[in-house]
Design a protein around this motif. Structure first.
Motif, PDB file in Angstrom:
ATOM      1  N   GLU A  22      35.980  40.416  31.486  1.00  0.00           N
ATOM      2  CA  GLU A  22      37.111  40.887  32.314  1.00  0.00           C
ATOM      3  C   GLU A  22      36.786  42.249  32.937  1.00  0.00           C
ATOM      4  O   GLU A  22      37.000  42.457  34.141  1.00  0.00           O
ATOM      5  CB  GLU A  22      38.379  40.984  31.475  1.00  0.00           C
ATOM      6  CG  GLU A  22      38.914  39.657  31.011  1.00  0.00           C
ATOM      7  CD  GLU A  22      40.018  39.791  29.973  1.00  0.00           C
ATOM      8  OE1 GLU A  22      40.593  38.746  29.621  1.00  0.00           O
ATOM      9  OE2 GLU A  22      40.318  40.908  29.516  1.00  0.00           O
ATOM     10  N   PHE A  25      34.264  41.777  35.738  1.00  0.00           N
ATOM     11  CA  PHE A  25      34.929  41.314  36.971  1.00  0.00           C
ATOM     12  C   PHE A  25      35.599  42.497  37.683  1.00  0.00           C
ATOM     13  O   PHE A  25      35.492  42.641  38.892  1.00  0.00           O
ATOM     14  CB  PHE A  25      35.995  40.259  36.667  1.00  0.00           C
ATOM     15  CG  PHE A  25      35.488  38.851  36.611  1.00  0.00           C
ATOM     16  CD1 PHE A  25      34.905  38.257  37.714  1.00  0.00           C
ATOM     17  CD2 PHE A  25      35.627  38.102  35.459  1.00  0.00           C
ATOM     18  CE1 PHE A  25      34.456  36.941  37.670  1.00  0.00           C
ATOM     19  CE2 PHE A  25      35.187  36.791  35.400  1.00  0.00           C
ATOM     20  CZ  PHE A  25      34.593  36.208  36.501  1.00  0.00           C
ATOM     21  N   GLU A  26      36.312  43.312  36.927  1.00  0.00           N
ATOM     22  CA  GLU A  26      37.027  44.447  37.516  1.00  0.00           C
ATOM     23  C   GLU A  26      36.060  45.475  38.086  1.00  0.00           C
ATOM     24  O   GLU A  26      36.303  46.029  39.166  1.00  0.00           O
ATOM     25  CB  GLU A  26      37.955  45.073  36.477  1.00  0.00           C
ATOM     26  CG  GLU A  26      39.096  44.144  36.120  1.00  0.00           C
ATOM     27  CD  GLU A  26      39.922  44.616  34.946  1.00  0.00           C
ATOM     28  OE1 GLU A  26      39.991  45.838  34.708  1.00  0.00           O
ATOM     29  OE2 GLU A  26      40.516  43.758  34.263  1.00  0.00           O
ATOM     30  N   VAL A  34      34.256  40.478  44.857  1.00  0.00           N
ATOM     31  CA  VAL A  34      35.455  39.877  44.290  1.00  0.00           C
ATOM     32  C   VAL A  34      35.252  38.389  44.011  1.00  0.00           C
ATOM     33  O   VAL A  34      34.722  37.659  44.850  1.00  0.00           O
ATOM     34  CB  VAL A  34      36.645  40.069  45.266  1.00  0.00           C
ATOM     35  CG1 VAL A  34      37.905  39.426  44.733  1.00  0.00           C
ATOM     36  CG2 VAL A  34      36.856  41.542  45.557  1.00  0.00           C
ATOM     37  N   TYR A  57      41.903  45.225  41.244  1.00  0.00           N
ATOM     38  CA  TYR A  57      42.276  43.991  40.552  1.00  0.00           C
ATOM     39  C   TYR A  57      42.157  44.141  39.045  1.00  0.00           C
ATOM     40  O   TYR A  57      41.229  44.758  38.539  1.00  0.00           O
ATOM     41  CB  TYR A  57      41.365  42.825  40.956  1.00  0.00           C
ATOM     42  CG  TYR A  57      41.703  42.199  42.277  1.00  0.00           C
ATOM     43  CD1 TYR A  57      42.920  41.566  42.482  1.00  0.00           C
ATOM     44  CD2 TYR A  57      40.795  42.208  43.315  1.00  0.00           C
ATOM     45  CE1 TYR A  57      43.220  40.973  43.683  1.00  0.00           C
ATOM     46  CE2 TYR A  57      41.074  41.617  44.522  1.00  0.00           C
ATOM     47  CZ  TYR A  57      42.294  40.993  44.703  1.00  0.00           C
ATOM     48  OH  TYR A  57      42.586  40.406  45.903  1.00  0.00           O
ATOM     49  N   ARG A  58      43.076  43.507  38.354  1.00  0.00           N
ATOM     50  CA  ARG A  58      43.008  43.311  36.901  1.00  0.00           C
ATOM     51  C   ARG A  58      42.704  41.839  36.708  1.00  0.00           C
ATOM     52  O   ARG A  58      43.433  40.977  37.199  1.00  0.00           O
ATOM     53  CB  ARG A  58      44.343  43.682  36.254  1.00  0.00           C
ATOM     54  CG  ARG A  58      44.542  43.188  34.832  1.00  0.00           C
ATOM     55  CD  ARG A  58      43.685  43.965  33.830  1.00  0.00           C
ATOM     56  NE  ARG A  58      44.230  43.847  32.497  1.00  0.00           N
ATOM     57  CZ  ARG A  58      43.623  43.192  31.519  1.00  0.00           C
ATOM     58  NH1 ARG A  58      42.467  42.609  31.704  1.00  0.00           N
ATOM     59  NH2 ARG A  58      44.186  43.135  30.329  1.00  0.00           N
ATOM     60  N   TYR A  59      41.594  41.525  36.083  1.00  0.00           N
ATOM     61  CA  TYR A  59      41.237  40.141  35.763  1.00  0.00           C
ATOM     62  C   TYR A  59      41.523  39.882  34.293  1.00  0.00           C
ATOM     63  O   TYR A  59      41.298  40.752  33.449  1.00  0.00           O
ATOM     64  CB  TYR A  59      39.755  39.884  36.025  1.00  0.00           C
ATOM     65  CG  TYR A  59      39.412  39.694  37.484  1.00  0.00           C
ATOM     66  CD1 TYR A  59      39.372  38.432  38.041  1.00  0.00           C
ATOM     67  CD2 TYR A  59      39.126  40.780  38.292  1.00  0.00           C
ATOM     68  CE1 TYR A  59      39.057  38.247  39.376  1.00  0.00           C
ATOM     69  CE2 TYR A  59      38.802  40.615  39.624  1.00  0.00           C
ATOM     70  CZ  TYR A  59      38.766  39.344  40.162  1.00  0.00           C
ATOM     71  OH  TYR A  59      38.455  39.166  41.484  1.00  0.00           O
ATOM     72  N   TRP A  80      50.724  37.324  39.340  1.00  0.00           N
ATOM     73  CA  TRP A  80      49.380  36.935  38.950  1.00  0.00           C
ATOM     74  C   TRP A  80      48.923  35.739  39.774  1.00  0.00           C
ATOM     75  O   TRP A  80      49.712  34.856  40.090  1.00  0.00           O
ATOM     76  CB  TRP A  80      49.334  36.589  37.464  1.00  0.00           C
ATOM     77  CG  TRP A  80      49.460  37.791  36.604  1.00  0.00           C
ATOM     78  CD1 TRP A  80      50.625  38.356  36.170  1.00  0.00           C
ATOM     79  CD2 TRP A  80      48.410  38.620  36.132  1.00  0.00           C
ATOM     80  NE1 TRP A  80      50.349  39.485  35.435  1.00  0.00           N
ATOM     81  CE2 TRP A  80      48.995  39.663  35.390  1.00  0.00           C
ATOM     82  CE3 TRP A  80      47.027  38.575  36.250  1.00  0.00           C
ATOM     83  CZ2 TRP A  80      48.244  40.653  34.781  1.00  0.00           C
ATOM     84  CZ3 TRP A  80      46.280  39.560  35.630  1.00  0.00           C
ATOM     85  CH2 TRP A  80      46.884  40.578  34.906  1.00  0.00           C
ATOM     86  N   VAL A  83      42.672  32.294  39.542  1.00  0.00           N
ATOM     87  CA  VAL A  83      41.429  32.296  40.309  1.00  0.00           C
ATOM     88  C   VAL A  83      40.658  31.005  40.083  1.00  0.00           C
ATOM     89  O   VAL A  83      39.943  30.541  40.950  1.00  0.00           O
ATOM     90  CB  VAL A  83      40.556  33.513  39.940  1.00  0.00           C
ATOM     91  CG1 VAL A  83      39.285  33.553  40.758  1.00  0.00           C
ATOM     92  CG2 VAL A  83      41.333  34.801  40.114  1.00  0.00           C
ATOM     93  N   TRP A  92      42.805  34.663  35.612  1.00  0.00           N
ATOM     94  CA  TRP A  92      43.899  35.154  36.451  1.00  0.00           C
ATOM     95  C   TRP A  92      43.543  36.553  36.941  1.00  0.00           C
ATOM     96  O   TRP A  92      42.769  37.260  36.307  1.00  0.00           O
ATOM     97  CB  TRP A  92      45.193  35.241  35.636  1.00  0.00           C
ATOM     98  CG  TRP A  92      45.712  33.922  35.180  1.00  0.00           C
ATOM     99  CD1 TRP A  92      45.298  33.216  34.089  1.00  0.00           C
ATOM    100  CD2 TRP A  92      46.734  33.152  35.789  1.00  0.00           C
ATOM    101  NE1 TRP A  92      46.014  32.054  33.978  1.00  0.00           N
ATOM    102  CE2 TRP A  92      46.901  31.987  35.021  1.00  0.00           C
ATOM    103  CE3 TRP A  92      47.527  33.330  36.921  1.00  0.00           C
ATOM    104  CZ2 TRP A  92      47.825  31.008  35.343  1.00  0.00           C
ATOM    105  CZ3 TRP A  92      48.453  32.361  37.234  1.00  0.00           C
ATOM    106  CH2 TRP A  92      48.604  31.211  36.462  1.00  0.00           C
ATOM    107  N   ARG A  93      44.143  36.935  38.069  1.00  0.00           N
ATOM    108  CA  ARG A  93      43.980  38.302  38.542  1.00  0.00           C
ATOM    109  C   ARG A  93      45.280  38.779  39.173  1.00  0.00           C
ATOM    110  O   ARG A  93      46.097  37.975  39.630  1.00  0.00           O
ATOM    111  CB  ARG A  93      42.836  38.426  39.539  1.00  0.00           C
ATOM    112  CG  ARG A  93      43.156  37.869  40.907  1.00  0.00           C
ATOM    113  CD  ARG A  93      42.041  38.147  41.864  1.00  0.00           C
ATOM    114  NE  ARG A  93      42.373  37.576  43.159  1.00  0.00           N
ATOM    115  CZ  ARG A  93      41.525  37.363  44.120  1.00  0.00           C
ATOM    116  NH1 ARG A  93      40.256  37.658  43.943  1.00  0.00           N
ATOM    117  NH2 ARG A  93      41.919  36.851  45.249  1.00  0.00           N
ATOM    118  N   ARG A 100      47.278  49.764  34.572  1.00  0.00           N
ATOM    119  CA  ARG A 100      46.611  48.452  34.522  1.00  0.00           C
ATOM    120  C   ARG A 100      47.538  47.456  33.825  1.00  0.00           C
ATOM    121  O   ARG A 100      47.938  47.679  32.687  1.00  0.00           O
ATOM    122  CB  ARG A 100      45.316  48.629  33.743  1.00  0.00           C
ATOM    123  CG  ARG A 100      44.398  47.455  33.737  1.00  0.00           C
ATOM    124  CD  ARG A 100      43.086  47.913  33.087  1.00  0.00           C
ATOM    125  NE  ARG A 100      42.136  46.850  32.976  1.00  0.00           N
ATOM    126  CZ  ARG A 100      41.779  46.286  31.827  1.00  0.00           C
ATOM    127  NH1 ARG A 100      42.300  46.716  30.683  1.00  0.00           N
ATOM    128  NH2 ARG A 100      40.904  45.330  31.799  1.00  0.00           N
TER     129      ARG A 100
END
Length: 106
Positions: A22, A25-26, A34, A57-59, A80, A83, A92-93, A100
């Motif tokens: 996570e 990803f962020e 992205v 983004y928060r993944y 949310w 993805v 999800w993001r 956050r």
């Protein structure tokens, strides 16, 4: 790949652990790379797309073993976006500013 896409081979195996993935990803999103859509083969070949000015983004990799349609609808209503799936788990993001956000007490 073109200049606006990047492929990561075996990404989930290279970055082990849900929380670390996570954060990865962020971190990539903060650099403009992205994850727009994750599909069946994303655990093998993960494609990131370059965006010039992406939101923060928060993944979250969903910890639920059996996701529920009603709960998914509540997550969407809370801002949310699903993805796709990665290694059999939903990802999800949510864009955010300030604090956050959390997902399901995660």
């Amino acid at each position: 790949m073109t200049g606006d896409t990047r492929a990561w081979w075996l990404g989930p195996l290279r970055v082990r652990g849900t929380e670390r993935l996570e954060v990865w990803f962020e971190d990539q999103a903060s650099r403009g790379w992205v994850a727009e859509h994750l599909g069946f083969l994303s655990a093998v070949r993960l494609v990131l797309h370059h965006r010039v000015d992406p939101p923060r983004y928060r993944y979250v990799i969903d910890p639920r073993r059996f996701p529920d349609v009603v709960e998914d609808d509540l997550l969407r209503a809370a801002g949310w976006e699903e993805v796709g799936t990665l290694g059999g788990k939903d990802v999800w993001r949510a864009p955010y500013e300030g604090a956050r956000p959390d997902l399901l007490g995660h």
